[in-house]
Design a protein around this motif. Structure first.
Motif, PDB file in Angstrom:
ATOM      1  N   SER A 144       0.832  -1.204   0.000  1.00 39.33           N
ATOM      2  CA  SER A 144       0.000   0.000   0.000  1.00 39.33           C
ATOM      3  C   SER A 144       0.862   1.249   0.000  1.00 39.33           C
ATOM      4  CB  SER A 144      -0.926   0.000   1.220  1.00 39.33           C
ATOM      5  OG  SER A 144      -1.856  -1.057   1.155  1.00 39.33           O
ATOM      6  N   ARG A 145       1.898   1.267   0.833  1.00 42.53           N
ATOM      7  CA  ARG A 145       2.802   2.422   0.857  1.00 42.53           C
ATOM      8  C   ARG A 145       3.517   2.589  -0.478  1.00 42.53           C
ATOM      9  NH1 ARG A 145       4.236   0.151   5.880  1.00 42.53           N
ATOM     10  NH2 ARG A 145       6.251  -0.513   5.025  1.00 42.53           N
ATOM     11  N   LEU A 146       3.876   1.483  -1.100  1.00 44.24           N
ATOM     12  CA  LEU A 146       4.610   1.550  -2.365  1.00 44.24           C
ATOM     13  C   LEU A 146       3.730   2.035  -3.511  1.00 44.24           C
ATOM     14  CD1 LEU A 146       6.721  -1.750  -2.171  1.00 44.24           C
ATOM     15  CD2 LEU A 146       7.546   0.595  -1.881  1.00 44.24           C
ATOM     16  N   VAL A 147       2.493   1.576  -3.561  1.00 43.44           N
ATOM     17  CA  VAL A 147       1.645   1.968  -4.696  1.00 43.44           C
ATOM     18  C   VAL A 147       1.184   3.416  -4.577  1.00 43.44           C
ATOM     19  CG1 VAL A 147       0.857  -0.379  -5.181  1.00 43.44           C
ATOM     20  CG2 VAL A 147      -0.486   1.064  -3.661  1.00 43.44           C
ATOM     21  N   VAL A 148       1.000   3.892  -3.356  1.00 37.42           N
ATOM     22  CA  VAL A 148       0.589   5.282  -3.173  1.00 37.42           C
ATOM     23  C   VAL A 148       1.787   6.221  -3.253  1.00 37.42           C
ATOM     24  CG1 VAL A 148      -0.460   6.931  -1.567  1.00 37.42           C
ATOM     25  CG2 VAL A 148      -1.446   4.645  -1.822  1.00 37.42           C
TER      26      VAL A 148
ATOM     27  N   PRO B 226       2.268  10.521  -1.804  1.00 40.54           N
ATOM     28  CA  PRO B 226       0.995  10.991  -1.232  1.00 40.54           C
ATOM     29  C   PRO B 226       0.555  10.241   0.021  1.00 40.54           C
ATOM     30  CG  PRO B 226       0.823  10.871  -3.619  1.00 40.54           C
ATOM     31  CD  PRO B 226       2.128  10.219  -3.239  1.00 40.54           C
ATOM     32  N   TRP B 227       1.193   9.113   0.318  1.00 43.89           N
ATOM     33  CA  TRP B 227       0.833   8.340   1.520  1.00 43.89           C
ATOM     34  C   TRP B 227       0.894   9.210   2.778  1.00 43.89           C
ATOM     35  CZ3 TRP B 227      -1.629   3.966   2.243  1.00 43.89           C
ATOM     36  CH2 TRP B 227      -1.504   3.268   3.449  1.00 43.89           C
ATOM     37  N   ARG B 228       1.799  10.174   2.804  1.00 45.79           N
ATOM     38  CA  ARG B 228       1.955  11.030   3.985  1.00 45.79           C
ATOM     39  C   ARG B 228       0.749  11.949   4.169  1.00 45.79           C
ATOM     40  NH1 ARG B 228       6.919  14.634   1.429  1.00 45.79           N
ATOM     41  NH2 ARG B 228       5.709  15.623  -0.244  1.00 45.79           N
ATOM     42  N   ASP B 229      -0.055  12.116   3.119  1.00 42.71           N
ATOM     43  CA  ASP B 229      -1.248  12.966   3.218  1.00 42.71           C
ATOM     44  C   ASP B 229      -2.464  12.204   3.728  1.00 42.71           C
ATOM     45  OD1 ASP B 229       0.219  15.109   2.149  1.00 42.71           O
ATOM     46  OD2 ASP B 229      -0.238  14.477   0.093  1.00 42.71           O
TER      47      ASP B 229
ATOM     48  N   GLN C 166      -7.532   6.715   7.122  1.00 40.59           N
ATOM     49  CA  GLN C 166      -7.520   6.511   5.672  1.00 40.59           C
ATOM     50  C   GLN C 166      -6.491   5.462   5.276  1.00 40.59           C
ATOM     51  OE1 GLN C 166      -6.869  10.592   4.504  1.00 40.59           O
ATOM     52  NE2 GLN C 166      -9.012  10.881   3.899  1.00 40.59           N
ATOM     53  N   ARG C 167      -5.355   5.452   5.919  1.00 39.39           N
ATOM     54  CA  ARG C 167      -4.346   4.432   5.628  1.00 39.39           C
ATOM     55  C   ARG C 167      -4.892   3.049   5.918  1.00 39.39           C
ATOM     56  NH1 ARG C 167       1.347   7.048   7.964  1.00 39.39           N
ATOM     57  NH2 ARG C 167       1.460   8.757   6.438  1.00 39.39           N
TER      58      ARG C 167
END
Length: 213
Positions: A78-82, A85-88, A93-94
């Motif tokens: 999930s972190r890799l595909v996003v 923007p993951w930090r937003d 939501q994560r």
């Protein structure tokens, strides 16, 4: 005498350093062997499901999805595909994204493999990548066709799990990243999660708002 004393001091210092540093990291070949064994076990599990007599399509897919739940590291993926923007994303939501992406990917995994059964899978070798990940290369032999599939694995808590799949040179992570980036630009994290929920609902019979990469 002074030489013996010096030698003992050096030996004690070396022992202390060993204790402080802990055991030496696994050699590259050990990591590659362990990752390859993991892929072989997963492949054999999937093939056993596909070759089980009497299973209908729904039962096969459900069992393959169970393998996917165990096999893929969905949080890392999930972190890799996003990506950035993951930090937003908020914590909620994560968490929601991981749940929906896990459902999306495992269902797709089950659908794609449901038609397989008579295939043979060869392991072509493994390499340790920068950062400690290991890529294991495989080749699927189908009637009249051969497909190369590479699995990128990461060691977490003593166990290798998949964080990307590269089919004929096309990365699953990068394919989804491009698609998700467009959706993020349109509706932000909330919009992306909503579309994933629609996609997962579509898998149960509704219209499909998000094509597979």
């Amino acid at each position: 005498m002074r030489r013996r004393s010096l030698a003992r001091s050096v030996a004690r210092a070396a022992l202390c350093a060993t204790l402080l540093l802990g055991p030496a990291p696994a050699r590259a070949s050990d990591a590659e062997d362990q990752a390859s064994r993991t892929v072989r076990e997963v492949v054999d599990r999937v093939l056993a499901i596909l070759r089980t007599p009497g299973l209908d399509s729904a039962a096969r897919r459900a069992r393959i999805q169970d393998v996917a739940y165990d096999w893929f590291d969905f949080e890392t993926m999930s972190r890799l595909v996003v990506a950035r923007p993951w930090r937003d994303f908020t914590a909620e939501q994560r968490s929601s994204f991981v749940v929906e992406f896990r459902e999306l990917l495992s269902a797709r995994y089950g659908r794609k493999l449901d038609d397989y059964g008579d295939e043979e899978v060869d392991l072509l070798g493994a390499r340790q990548d920068a950062g400690g990940d290991v890529t294991v290369r495989t080749r699927i032999h189908r009637p009249g066709e051969e497909v190369t599939v590479d699995y990128r694995l990461r060691l977490e808590e003593g166990r290798y799990r998949a964080i990307d799949v590269v089919i004929e040179g096309v990365s699953l992570v990068f394919s989804y990243r491009g698609q998700f980036q467009e959706l993020l630009n349109q509706g932000g994290p909330a919009g992306l999660i909503a579309r994933l929920k629609e996609k997962n609902a579509a898998a149960e019979g509704g219209p499909d708002p998000l094509p597979d990469p």
